[in-house]
Design a protein around this motif. Structure first.
Motif: not given
Lengths: 314, 312
Positions: A184-187
């Motif tokens: 995921p984005q931001g992970v």
């Protein structure tokens, strides 16, 4: 004795590793930041390897970009654009990057740039190739694939007569995209970071061996060549009316045949793929591509042969 | 006369379902938008259901929030604040939502509110209630666990002792939040979409039965109760210095024992869990919690005795 099938290629001395071209794709962001503090693992004798954050403002905000996608603006128009007050941040940044690592298509450009990306799609550790005639890069991909086997390392060729990407890495003589997912984005996932790290390790090892004079015989690799992008079904207001079908979700690089389900409407209706030949979808359900009107990309499987190579100054 | 007395509670007449409290959690947004166009599947004979979009501007921009986290804004401090020009968008919004579906703690408030969320953590189909003392929501969770059998539905009790409620559904008299994952932000997955839809249908069936006089006997139920949060290790400049350990990644609701690895530094060193007792983590590696520096939420697993319930 050198075989007549071997071409001499200039040694690759200046290498950059780009992270944070998209500020919310965290594997590259954190790897590059780590290497900036402690770069032992990316150093090789005879090589200058420079880790670099390409879009620091987007990294700070943990967003893909500030004004526009940095990975689409390395074309002559944007790189030559007059700097004015209202110029998008990423265009200004692209010119700075081109100044330091380019200029694009010049002799002064960096020899090799790895650009580190993540995707929400189940693409595994994918290598992105921009030019089907770049012997050096194909040889490198062949080396990386063998080093990672039995783990799969798909190669995605984005050469296309109409679809022009103008990527950040395209300023190098040998541009290499590294796309690892799903994340995921931001992970930041440890397993995904590790996969990316191994790709870079083997890529740098290849450069090192090549520079030392090893001859690489001709090789053939299987690659996925981009055909076209497929948008979501939409209503007349442009709103998405169907989502990726569960039987296509996470099936990147798997064969898709005529009649196979691709979308599912909110009312439960299945929409099937219509096409004469088997295609191999990728970037299936990538978060950042909703705004680009792209549900997945169709590719075809082809074989690509590289000539044998040897460093010209060994 | 002979059975133990059930708690009696008034029937529910006004129920709301909110999607998009966080503008990049797509299952609830797509569902709420669908229900706004075609509310038929929400209809039951004994009560009205109102679907709505929690944070329209955040949804438009496909971000969690514009000014501040809407789902932390339903406290007395924000709800009773006077209008100011420079106040965050979500504070204005919270007051509006409180007007429409509350006021919080008042007799006019909606009877029940569902709030639909996604997480990047592997939390499956998680049901979130403020505490085990919320009788009707606990009965609803129990009913869902018995009747929605596609996936396990762990119950997460989110309110720390002494903490004021702050979530959007605290505006209504009772509420339930759904937390489905893993799903990346901005992505809609068909599997989670249909799971969320089925759980809501099941929960509405429960309300219908309750309203029509079904007696729900007492039961014992397992639930996870928050005890605290685990922060990421950080460098002196505040940047995180380690990631969630691969052995902990995707292990939400599974036991974490003392000396189990929880983090891995970028040089490959392991950091172990230093607590004295077994805990159960959740929200492991949730994207939205990086800015809060929270790596996971710590929980204890308990059995609770829930008294019976029937309509007044």
């Amino acid at each position: 004795m050198t075989s007549c099938y071997v071409v001499h290629e200039a040694p690759v001395r200046r290498v950059a590793i780009f992270g944070g071209t998209h500020g919310n794709e965290l594997s590259g962001v954190f790897l590059v930041k780590h290497w900036q503090e402690n770069g032992d693992e990316i150093q090789r004798t005879g090589l200058e390897v420079r880790p670099f954050i390409t879009n620091p403002r987007a990294v700070k905000k943990c967003t893909r970009y500030i004004d526009c996608d940095l990975n689409r603006v390395f074309d002559p128009d944007n790189l030559g654009r007059q700097i004015t007050e209202d110029i998008p941040y990423e265009v200004r940044r692209a010119q700075e990057i081109n100044h330091v690592f380019g200029p694009k298509n010049s002799n002064d450009a960096y020899d090799l740039i790895f650009d580190l990306h993540n995707t929400t799609s189940n693409m595994g550790g994918t290598l992105i190739l921009e030019n089907s005639r770049n012997n050096f890069t194909i040889q490198m991909f062949n080396y990386i694939k063998n080093a990672l086997a039995p783990e799969c390392c798909p190669v995605f060729l984005i050469e296309h007569p109409n679809l022009k990407y103008a990527t950040t890495r395209s300023i190098a003589k040998h541009p290499v995209g590294v796309e690892v997912g799903p994340q995921p984005q931001g992970v930041l996932r440890a397993d995904i970071l590790d996969k990316m790290r191994k790709i870079i390790k083997h890529g740098l090892d290849f450069v090192h061996i090549f520079n030392e004079g090893k001859e690489f015989p001709p090789c053939t690799i299987e690659i996925y060549k981009i055909m076209e992008k497929v948008d979501y079904p939409r209503n007349k207001n442009g709103e998405i009316t169907a989502v990726i079908h569960p039987s296509l979700q996470d099936q990147d690089w798997q064969p898709l045949n005529n009649g196979d389900p691709i979308f599912l409407t909110v009312d439960g209706e299945t929409i099937n793929y219509e096409g004469d030949c088997t295609v191999y979808p990728t970037f299936v359900n990538e978060a950042a591509y909703y705004e680009k009107k792209q549900a997945f990309v169709k590719t075809v499987k082809v074989k690509l042969t590289a000539k044998g190579i040897r460093s010209s100054l060994s | 006369l002979c059975s133990s007395p059930s708690n009696r509670s008034r029937p529910l007449s006004c129920v709301a379902v909110c999607g998009g409290t966080h503008g990049n959690e797509m299952s609830g947004i797509y569902l709420a938008k669908h229900w706004l166009r075609d509310p038929m599947e929400l209809q039951r004979s004994s009560f009205a259901v109102t679907p709505f979009l929690g944070n329209p501007r955040a949804i438009e921009k496909c971000v969690r929030y514009v000014g501040q986290d809407l789902n932390r804004t339903f406290t007395t401090e924000f709800l009773s604040s006077t209008e100011a020009e420079d106040e965050p968008y979500e504070v204005v919004l919270a007051r509006e939502i409180n007007q429409t579906y509350g006021p919080k703690g008042s007799a006019q408030a909606f009877d029940f509110m569902f709030d639909l969320h996604n997480t990047t953590a592997s939390m499956g189909t998680c049901l979130i209630v403020d505490s085990e003392e919320s009788l009707l929501p606990m009965h609803m969770c129990h009913y869902i666990q018995m009747h929605y059998t596609r996936s396990p539905c762990p119950i997460y009790l989110y309110k720390l002792p002494g903490e004021e409620t702050y979530s959007i559904n605290s505006v209504a008299k009772a509420g339930l939040a759904l937390e489905l994952g893993p799903q990346p932000q901005q992505v809609v997955r068909a599997d989670l979409f249909s799971q969320m839809r089925d759980i809501i249908a099941c929960a509405l069936d429960f309300i219908e039965l309750f309203n029509k006089g079904t007696v729900f006997p007492a039961f014992e139920i397992e639930a996870y109760k928050i005890t605290g949060r685990m922060d990421y290790p950080c460098y002196p400049d505040g940047e995180i210095s380690a990631m969630v350990h691969p052995k902990l990644q995707d292990k939400d609701f599974l036991p974490l024992n003392p000396r189990d690895p929880i983090f891995q530094t970028f040089s490959g060193e392991e950091i172990l869990y230093e607590g004295n007792t077994t805990i159960y983590p959740a929200f492991i590696n949730e994207a939205a919690y990086y800015e809060k520096k929270v790596a996971f939420v710590k929980m204890e697993k308990h059995m609770f005795s829930i008294p019976g319930l029937q309509r007044d």
